[in-house]
Design an enzyme around this catalytic site. Structure first.
Site, PDB file in Angstrom:
ATOM      1  N   GLN A  89       0.853  -1.202   0.000  1.00  0.00           N
ATOM      2  CA  GLN A  89       0.000   0.000   0.000  1.00  0.00           C
ATOM      3  C   GLN A  89       0.880   1.240   0.000  1.00  0.00           C
ATOM      4  O   GLN A  89       0.380   2.357  -0.109  1.00  0.00           O
ATOM      5  CB  GLN A  89      -0.873   0.012   1.262  1.00  0.00           C
ATOM      6  N   ASN A  90       2.173   1.043   0.157  1.00  0.00           N
ATOM      7  CA  ASN A  90       3.070   2.198   0.247  1.00  0.00           C
ATOM      8  C   ASN A  90       3.347   2.779  -1.134  1.00  0.00           C
ATOM      9  O   ASN A  90       3.476   2.054  -2.107  1.00  0.00           O
ATOM     10  CB  ASN A  90       4.377   1.791   0.913  1.00  0.00           C
ATOM     11  N   HIS A 148      -1.578   1.601  -4.173  1.00  0.00           N
ATOM     12  CA  HIS A 148      -1.977   2.997  -4.000  1.00  0.00           C
ATOM     13  C   HIS A 148      -1.125   3.981  -4.790  1.00  0.00           C
ATOM     14  O   HIS A 148      -1.078   5.158  -4.482  1.00  0.00           O
ATOM     15  CB  HIS A 148      -1.960   3.352  -2.497  1.00  0.00           C
TER      16      HIS A 148
END
Ligand code: OAD
Length: 230
Positions: free
Chosen positions: A86-87, A104
Site C-alpha cells: 500500500q506504500n 496505492h
C-alpha cells in the site's frame, strides 16, 4: 518453489524514516490525509498538494530500505515472492524485490489528471529532477498530478493483487492497520489453510485469526523471526 505473498503498509517503512498514517491521528507526514490524498484536496489547494509530494519525493530519493525490506528480497532465494504494497515509496524496489504490486500508486511517478492510468502520460521522475513545477502539464494538456490513488478513487491493481493472494502458500502482512479497503480484504483471497503471519508491534484486525501467527515486532526484527519460523 512455494509462493510467499507479502502485504505491506506504512509500518514497513517506519525504520526507513517514514511516518505511518493512523499512528499520528490521521496525519501523513504532518498533513491531514484528506487534504493531501484526495481529489477535493488537490482541487482546493494544488500548490500545497504539489509541494507536499515534491518534498516527500525528495525525502524518498534520499531514503534507504531497511533490514525488513532486505530480508523480503532475500527470501527470493528460496521462494517465489510477491510484494503487494500500500506504500507509495519505492523501498521494496530499492531493496531489489523483483515483483512489487503498488496498490496505492507510486510517488516516483506523475500522470495526467484527466487519465491517470493512460501509460502515455505516466512519467517517472529522476532523482536529480524530482520536483514538479506547479502548472506543469501532461502530454494531454491536463495538469500533471502525482501518480497516487486518492481517497475515493478506484484501485485497479487490486485485481492482480487478489490473483496473487489466491495463489499464496504463505501470506505475510507487515505494518498495516488494515483499515483501508480494498487492500484490507486481500487476505480473504488466501486459500483455506494458508498460514498467515502478521508482523506488527500492535494488533491489527486480521480475519480468520485462528490461523494467524502474530509476530509482535517491528518490520526488521519481525522479518528475522519470520525467517526462523519458516
Ligand atoms: P497505518 O498508519 O494505518 O498503519 C500502520 C501500521 O504499522 C500500524 O498497524 C502500526 O502498528 C504498524 N507499525 C508501526 N511501526 C511499525 C514498525 N516499525 N514495523 C512494523 N509495523 C509498524 O498505515 P496503512 O495501513 O499502511 O493510502 O494505511 C493504509 C493506507 O491508508 C495507506 O496506503 C494510505 C492511507 O490512506 C494512500 O496513500 C493512498
Amino acid at each position: 518453489m512455494k509462493r510467499i505473498v507479502f502485504l505491506t503498509g506504512a509500518g514497513m517503512s517506519v525504520e526507513s524514516g517514514f511516518k505511518t498514517f493512523r499512528g499520528n491521528d490521521g496525519l501523513w507526514e504532518d498533513y491531514p490525509v484528506e487534504q493531501v490524498a484526495s481529489h477535493e484536496g488537490w482541487l482546493a489547494d494544488p500548490t500545497l498538494v504539489n509541494n507536499f509530494y515534491n518534498n516527500l519525493r525528495k525525502k524518498l530519493y534520499a531514503a534507504k530500505p531497511n533490514e525488513g525490506h532486505r530480508l523480503i528480497k532475500e527470501l527470493e532465494k528460496a521462494y517465489e515472492v510477491t510484494v503487494i504494497t500500500q506504500n507509495v515509496d519505492n523501498l521494496h524496489e530499492k531493496a531489489g524485490s523483483a515483483k512489487v504490486i503498488h496498490l496505492h500508486g507510486e510517488l516516483t511517478k506523475v500522470c495526467s489528471s484527466n487519465e491517470p492510468y493512460d501509460s502515455r502520460y505516466i512519467q517517472e521522475l529522476p532523482p536529480e529532477n524530482c520536483e514538479v513545477a506547479l502548472g506543469t502539464r501532461a502530454g494531454d494538456g491536463s495538469l500533471l498530478r502525482p501518480f497516487i490513488v486518492f481517497f475515493g478513487e478506484a484501485v485497479p491493481m487490486i485485481e492482480p493483487a487478489a490473483a496473487e493472494a489466491a495463489q499464496a502458500d504463505i501470506f505475510v502482512i507487515i505494518g498495516t492497520s488494515l483499515n483501508v479497503y480494498p487492500a484490507a480484504g486481500l487476505v480473504q483471497y488466501a486459500r483455506p489453510g494458508t498460514p498467515i503471519y502478521l508482523i506488527d508491534p500492535d494488533d491489527a484486525p486480521v480475519s480468520g485469526s485462528g490461523r494467524v501467527t502474530h509476530i509482535k515486532k517491528g518490520a526488521s526484527e519481525g522479518m528475522k523471526e519470520l525467517m526462523r519460523l519458516l
